[in-house]
Write a protein that holds these residues in place. Structure first.
Motif, mmCIF file in Angstrom:
data_model
loop_
_atom_site.group_PDB
_atom_site.id
_atom_site.type_symbol
_atom_site.label_atom_id
_atom_site.label_comp_id
_atom_site.label_asym_id
_atom_site.label_seq_id
_atom_site.Cartn_x
_atom_site.Cartn_y
_atom_site.Cartn_z
ATOM 1 N N LEU A 95 0.830 -1.203 0.000
ATOM 2 C CA LEU A 95 0.000 0.000 0.000
ATOM 3 C C LEU A 95 0.866 1.255 0.000
ATOM 4 N N LEU A 96 1.946 1.221 0.779
ATOM 5 C CA LEU A 96 2.837 2.371 0.851
ATOM 6 C C LEU A 96 3.465 2.681 -0.506
ATOM 7 N N LEU A 97 3.804 1.643 -1.252
ATOM 8 C CA LEU A 97 4.413 1.825 -2.570
ATOM 9 C C LEU A 97 3.373 1.919 -3.682
ATOM 10 N N GLY A 98 2.310 1.141 -3.575
ATOM 11 C CA GLY A 98 1.372 1.015 -4.677
ATOM 12 C C GLY A 98 0.392 2.153 -4.815
ATOM 13 N N VAL A 99 -0.064 2.732 -3.713
ATOM 14 C CA VAL A 99 -1.064 3.801 -3.798
ATOM 15 C C VAL A 99 -0.489 5.059 -4.470
ATOM 16 N N PRO A 199 -8.808 10.389 0.536
ATOM 17 C CA PRO A 199 -10.145 10.148 1.115
ATOM 18 C C PRO A 199 -11.169 9.693 0.086
ATOM 19 N N LEU A 200 -11.129 10.281 -1.115
ATOM 20 C CA LEU A 200 -12.095 9.886 -2.133
ATOM 21 C C LEU A 200 -11.856 8.464 -2.625
ATOM 22 N N ALA A 201 -10.620 8.026 -2.611
ATOM 23 C CA ALA A 201 -10.285 6.671 -3.070
ATOM 24 C C ALA A 201 -10.280 5.657 -1.936
ATOM 25 N N GLY A 202 -10.751 6.055 -0.771
ATOM 26 C CA GLY A 202 -10.717 5.177 0.395
ATOM 27 C C GLY A 202 -11.336 3.803 0.179
ATOM 28 N N PRO A 203 -12.570 3.716 -0.354
ATOM 29 C CA PRO A 203 -13.155 2.381 -0.574
ATOM 30 C C PRO A 203 -12.326 1.507 -1.518
ATOM 31 N N GLY A 204 -11.784 2.101 -2.575
ATOM 32 C CA GLY A 204 -10.960 1.322 -3.498
ATOM 33 C C GLY A 204 -9.689 0.835 -2.850
ATOM 34 N N ILE A 205 -9.064 1.672 -2.036
ATOM 35 C CA ILE A 205 -7.847 1.267 -1.334
ATOM 36 C C ILE A 205 -8.147 0.148 -0.342
ATOM 37 N N ALA A 206 -9.278 0.273 0.369
ATOM 38 C CA ALA A 206 -9.662 -0.773 1.327
ATOM 39 C C ALA A 206 -9.921 -2.099 0.611
ATOM 40 N N ALA A 207 -10.609 -2.032 -0.528
ATOM 41 C CA ALA A 207 -10.892 -3.256 -1.285
ATOM 42 C C ALA A 207 -9.606 -3.897 -1.789
ATOM 43 N N ALA A 208 -8.705 -3.082 -2.328
ATOM 44 C CA ALA A 208 -7.439 -3.607 -2.833
ATOM 45 C C ALA A 208 -6.609 -4.207 -1.705
ATOM 46 N N LEU A 266 -12.034 -10.067 8.436
ATOM 47 C CA LEU A 266 -11.726 -8.875 7.657
ATOM 48 C C LEU A 266 -12.728 -8.668 6.527
ATOM 49 N N ALA A 267 -13.098 -9.756 5.856
ATOM 50 C CA ALA A 267 -14.044 -9.642 4.741
ATOM 51 C C ALA A 267 -15.407 -9.171 5.223
ATOM 52 N N LEU A 268 -15.870 -9.692 6.356
ATOM 53 C CA LEU A 268 -17.158 -9.258 6.892
ATOM 54 C C LEU A 268 -17.110 -7.813 7.351
ATOM 55 N N TYR A 269 -15.993 -7.414 7.946
ATOM 56 C CA TYR A 269 -15.868 -6.037 8.428
ATOM 57 C C TYR A 269 -15.808 -5.045 7.272
ATOM 58 N N ALA A 270 -15.111 -5.412 6.188
ATOM 59 C CA ALA A 270 -14.880 -4.468 5.086
ATOM 60 C C ALA A 270 -15.674 -4.828 3.833
ATOM 61 N N GLN A 271 -16.762 -5.597 3.976
ATOM 62 C CA GLN A 271 -17.490 -6.023 2.791
ATOM 63 C C GLN A 271 -18.107 -4.846 2.039
ATOM 64 N N ARG A 272 -18.512 -3.787 2.763
ATOM 65 C CA ARG A 272 -19.072 -2.622 2.073
ATOM 66 C C ARG A 272 -18.022 -1.956 1.202
ATOM 67 N N TYR A 273 -16.806 -1.810 1.734
ATOM 68 C CA TYR A 273 -15.724 -1.219 0.946
ATOM 69 C C TYR A 273 -15.326 -2.138 -0.204
#
Length: 285
Positions: A95-99, A199-208, A266-273
């Motif tokens: 994440l540190l390198l890829g985002v 912040p706008l890309a938060g859901p995509g970052i969480a999913a990735a 983790l999947a249940l917690y972040a399923q919306r993202y």
């Protein structure tokens, strides 16, 4: 307004129930197996009626596997902790390198950018056996064999392309006009990236990040060859249940339950993202 007849709704509900049972039954059967002894599991015909036992989980937690050949020392809990360390650290590094790299590919088009991005993506689909022998030789020369640093470096090569391409598509879905307006107010590129784009890309970052964590957690081949028992993750540690006296099905089932618990939580917690990030960010690029 729903104009479907009661019969249609009943048939849809029945079909949905059958689909859920079909996909969830193997998981349910594994959970039931984890509370049975080998004798109960192997009896014919199989039955869902049995006396539950916690011996399998006790063997995993205490590290002492009792079989017909005697007591066998296992390191399942250490393997489980190794999986946590390797997966969390590799995803954090990716994440540190890829985002930032995904943002650069999405916002700054330059000659050869698509070729570079595709080359990075190709790392994800390269057969592990193709690079396993060279990696093993290089790791021996560099002193990275059987080290957390070496395994994390290999794991992040698995996670980074996935994060790069998913987050890149999400950044491309964000209108650059918002960022331009923020830049015109006198803010720097880094401030725009940190306060607007992230912040706008938060859901995509969480999913990735979640998908990368699952891929890292399930990795088997690299850790099997590049690490010894004290550094191997749970996917490799499960081989300890296949002994000369037989296969310990109950302990294997209990190990599966414990090993999928972190990723399932983790999947249940972040399923919306996950749903939002994949439906919006991964359709482009």
């Amino acid at each position: 307004m729903d104009h479907a007849s009661p019969m249609t709704r009943w048939l849809k509900g029945l079909a949905l129930t059958l689909v859920v049972i079909f996909f969830m039954f193997p998981i349910l059967w594994i959970v039931l197996m984890s509370f049975q002894t080998n004798e109960t599991i192997l009896r014919m015909p199989p039955s869902v009626v049995f006396t539950p036992t916690l011996e399998n989980y006790q063997a995993l937690i205490t590290g002492k596997l009792v079989s017909s050949a005697g007591v066998l020392e296992i390191q399942f809990m250490r393997n489980l902790m190794n999986s946590v360390i390797l997966s969390v650290c590799s995803v954090a590094l990716s994440l540190l390198l890829g985002v930032p790299a995904a943002y650069a590919f999405a916002r700054h088009k330059f000659r050869g950018s698509e070729d570079i991005a595709f080359t990075l993506l190709s790392f994800r689909f390269a057969p592990p056996l193709l690079v396993l022998l060279p990696l093993a030789l290089y790791f021996q020369d560099l002193g990275l064999a059987n080290t957390y640093i070496g395994l994390i470096w290999v794991y992040q090569l698995i996670c980074l392309p996935l994060i790069l391409w998913i987050v890149r598509g999400y950044f491309e879905d964000i209108s650059p006009d918002v960022e331009h307006a923020y830049r015109l107010a006198g803010h720097s590129w880094f401030s725009t990236f940190r306060r607007i784009a992230l912040p706008l890309a938060g859901p995509g970052i969480a999913a990735a990040g979640l998908l990368a964590f699952i891929f890292a957690w399930n990795n088997f081949v690299f850790a099997l060859v590049l690490a010894s028992a004290d550094k191997q993750p749970v996917t490799v540690g499960a081989l300890a249940f296949v002994t000369a006296s037989g296969i310990q099905y109950g302990q294997i089932a209990a190990g599966i339950v414990l090993s999928i618990a972190p990723t399932l939580a983790l999947a249940l917690y972040a399923q919306r993202y996950l749903v939002e990030g994949l439906s919006l960010g991964a359709v482009k690029g």
